[in-house]
Design an enzyme around this catalytic site. Structure first.
Site, PDB file in Angstrom:
ATOM      1  N   ASP A  88       0.816  -1.232   0.000  1.00 30.73           N
ATOM      2  CA  ASP A  88       0.000   0.000   0.000  1.00 30.73           C
ATOM      3  C   ASP A  88       0.843   1.273   0.000  1.00 30.73           C
ATOM      4  OD1 ASP A  88      -2.122  -1.740   0.242  1.00 30.73           O
ATOM      5  OD2 ASP A  88      -3.048  -0.752   1.958  1.00 30.73           O
ATOM      6  N   HIS A 102      -1.067 -13.682   1.894  1.00 30.23           N
ATOM      7  CA  HIS A 102      -2.350 -13.134   1.444  1.00 30.23           C
ATOM      8  C   HIS A 102      -2.935 -13.757   0.179  1.00 30.23           C
ATOM      9  CE1 HIS A 102      -5.067  -9.299   1.576  1.00 30.23           C
ATOM     10  NE2 HIS A 102      -5.667 -10.397   1.997  1.00 30.23           N
ATOM     11  N   CYS A 123      -4.213  -5.819  -2.631  1.00 26.99           N
ATOM     12  CA  CYS A 123      -3.125  -6.743  -2.269  1.00 26.99           C
ATOM     13  C   CYS A 123      -3.135  -8.105  -2.980  1.00 26.99           C
ATOM     14  CB  CYS A 123      -3.151  -6.993  -0.768  1.00 26.99           C
ATOM     15  SG  CYS A 123      -3.240  -5.506   0.238  1.00 26.99           S
TER      16      CYS A 123
HETATM   17 CA   LIG Z   1      -1.587  -3.745  -0.654  1.00 27.78          CA
END
Ligand SMILES: [Ca+2]
Length: 408
Positions: free
Chosen positions: A4, A100, A43
């Protein structure tokens, strides 16, 4: 890989607020990219594309794998990752940080080509207690929960440096997906906010002002930069710097809340440039010449084929990404190609300097010329009806193609 971090969050990309001497040095000693893009504006999709070298839609990860709803979802083990491929070429593989792309043990990095893994599998953890958004412990050694004390950015650096020291005499690949500067926004001295059983949305103990939030964000980026400096120093001390390629990038733009996208329109989750154009650099002293600014249009999915090309291994023929090797090492221009984005019903494509955006399936297409209008302020679709038609058709064909092969 930063998480991010926006296009304007490093000193070498124009931040006058955040100091990133180590990444600035990496850019000065190698290549700084101006037109590098995350495959997704969030993400999981970008990470799926990085790992597989394909558009993430093809491998069924076109959205965020959330802690709450998708505990059964993950990147299929049948997908070959860059770790699988380079391991086959004789490299030892390590990963420390954020995964993730699947919560279940079967989706764990050690089942996707990584010999060693320490980190978290969710989208973010408390930087101190390592509890995820849903109140679960989320710090793993391989596929076993094993929490440890420390600030997650520092732990990721510590394990990365240790991996390099242990494997300095053999070929290795190290993937360092940092947590910083993704929320929760915590510095080294901030208190832990989450505990086992914590519920997302629980009252924040420490409500901070915008000024404090910006100061914490700055610290988060600077601690990551310090850690990257440690990794670079280790390579130099072990005298393997001239035999190591280091690539850095962010996984999507800064969020609406904090961080800088350097004047680009939009933010994380949007398909404006601020959602996916990110900082990136390549460093390989003696092989990549210093002080280069590279304006090629590049996507995250290009790294897998690039890695294989550089180590002299066969590039799988079903990848969407292309090798950057000759461009990075010799300045050979990349072939002309169209590139595409899709997320949450939004779609976009690039054809040279032209960018077409569809904000939803019923919306009128927007057309921008990024060479003249990087801020995407001036929609000129009505002036170029034929071009819009051509680009819409390409976008539709692309969408049909990637979803036709999708695993989910
Ligand atoms: Ca991210």
């Amino acid at each position: 890989m930063a998480d991010d971090m926006g296009y304007g969050d490093l000193s070498c990309y124009g931040s006058s607020f955040i100091n990133t001497p180590h990444l600035d040095k990496m850019a000065a000693e190698g290549i700084k990219f101006t037109d590098f893009h995350a495959n997704g504006p969030v993400c999981s999709p970008t990470r799926a594309a990085l790992l597989t070298g394909k558009y993430q839609q093809r491998v069924g990860i076109d959205g965020v794998v959330t802690a709450k709803h998708h505990r059964d979802k993950g990147l299929a083990i049948s997908e070959k990752t860059f770790a699988d491929a380079i391991k086959k070429a004789g490299y030892v593989t390590g990963m420390f940080g954020k995964w993730h792309v699947g919560y279940k043990k079967e989706f764990n990095p050690i089942n996707q080509g990584f010999d060693e893994y320490i980190g978290y599998v969710s989208g973010n953890v408390d930087y101190h207690s390592h509890i995820d958004q849903e109140g679960y412990e989320d710090w793993w050694v391989g596929d076993t929960i094993k929490n440890e004390k420390g600030y997650s950015t520092d732990l990721i650096t510590k394990h990365s440096v240790d991996f390099i020291k242990r494997h300095k005499d053999e070929p290795f690949l190290l993937y360092i997906p940092h947590e910083a500067p993704h929320g929760p926004f915590q510095g080294r001295q901030s208190p832990a906010e989450r505990y086992v059983g914590w519920k997302n949305g629980a009252k924040q103990k420490n409500k901070v002002s915008d000024e404090e939030l910006n100061a914490i964000y700055k610290e988060m980026v600077e601690v990551m930069d310090e850690g990257i400096g440690e990794v670079m120093k280790t390579l130099k001390e072990l005298k393997i710097d001239k035999n190591t390629l280091v690539f850095f990038c962010s996984d999507n733009g800064a969020s609406q809340k904090v961080g800088s996208n350097g004047g680009l329109r939009g933010y994380k989750s949007t398909l404006w440039e601020g959602g996916h154009r990110v900082s990136a650099m390549a460093w390989y002293p003696g092989t990549i010449q210093p002080n280069q600014v590279n304006n090629e249009t590049i996507l995250t999915m290009d790294l897998f084929p690039t890695i294989m090309d550089i180590v002299g291994s066969e590039i799988p023929d079903d990848l969407d990404g292309i090798s950057l090797k000759d461009n990075l090492f010799k300045g050979v221009p990349l072939p002309e190609r169209d590139v595409f984005w899709g997320y949450a019903g939004r779609k976009a494509m690039r054809q040279g300097d032209w960018k077409l955006i569809l904000r939803n399936k019923d919306a009128e297409p927007l057309l921008f010329n990024l060479r003249e209008d990087l801020g995407e302020n001036n929609n000129i679709a009505s002036q170029h009806p034929e071009l819009v038609k051509t680009m819409l058709k390409k976008l539709e064909d692309w969408s049909n193609d990637v979803y036709a092969t999708s695993k989910n």
